[in-house]
Design an enzyme around this catalytic site. Sequence first.
Site, PDB file in Angstrom:
ATOM      1  N   SER A 143       0.847  -1.189   0.000  1.00 35.36           N
ATOM      2  CA  SER A 143       0.000   0.000   0.000  1.00 35.36           C
ATOM      3  C   SER A 143       0.882   1.237   0.000  1.00 35.36           C
ATOM      4  CB  SER A 143      -0.886  -0.001   1.256  1.00 35.36           C
ATOM      5  OG  SER A 143      -1.523   1.241   1.449  1.00 35.36           O
ATOM      6  N   TYR A 156      -4.022  -0.826   9.836  1.00 32.89           N
ATOM      7  CA  TYR A 156      -3.751  -1.027   8.409  1.00 32.89           C
ATOM      8  C   TYR A 156      -2.359  -0.504   8.056  1.00 32.89           C
ATOM      9  CZ  TYR A 156      -4.718  -1.135   3.366  1.00 32.89           C
ATOM     10  OH  TYR A 156      -4.682  -1.399   2.012  1.00 32.89           O
TER      11      TYR A 156
END
Length: 251
Positions: A143, A156
């Site tokens: 990410s 996350y």
Amino acid sequence: MSLFDLTGRWAIVTGANTGIGQAIAIGLADAGADIVGVGRSAMTETEEKVVSGGRRFLSTTVDLSLAGKAGDVIGEALASGATPDILVNNAGIIRRADALDFTEEDWDAVLDTNLKATFFLCQAFAKAAISAGRPAKIINIASLLSFQGGIRVPSYTAAKSGLAGLTKLMANEWAAKGINVNAIAPGYVETNNTTALRADAERSADILKRIPAGRWARADDMVGAAVFLAASASDYVHGTILPVDGGWLAR
């Protein structure tokens, strides 16, 4: 043979029912690979598209966040006649809350799915490949938050930062054993995980203004990078985190 031809290869793709995982599964199949789809829900649409293109599709329904399930995925694939030499770790969840309010439950849920399960699936996959003497490719879906902090997604961010580190560690240990380990770091993509962001008009506009490409990514924008990292074209690429972000990190 083409540097990007995946004919005769088997790819395991987690989270293959929708979004990035579905796009990559179909894209790898279009390049010649047969697919083992792994997910917590039915992958009917993905299977139909893979099979309609002339490739085989095996479906494994499993919750990877549960202990011990990673090895089951590899065992089922082998028992079904697959010889997996590509692994795409795409399955993941996200929980949003201010760091001051974030719960332990949401922390554990995200870390178990996005980081712990990914590591043990990589481990089981690598053991099988090494035992069979089969060169293999692992592609982790990282990410932008493997590079940045973000806001309101502490677990996350921790998981994706950890995944970037694990990608490099596994590359260091396994490159000489014939296994390439790399990652793709998608930018802001139109998927279920970003529904809340896109529904927030102000936040969505702020994000869009920073993307040099001038648009959010589509799931199929990740396919080219995945085919490259799965194919022989990337045989000397190890431990790379490849951003596919419309130029976000360049701003």
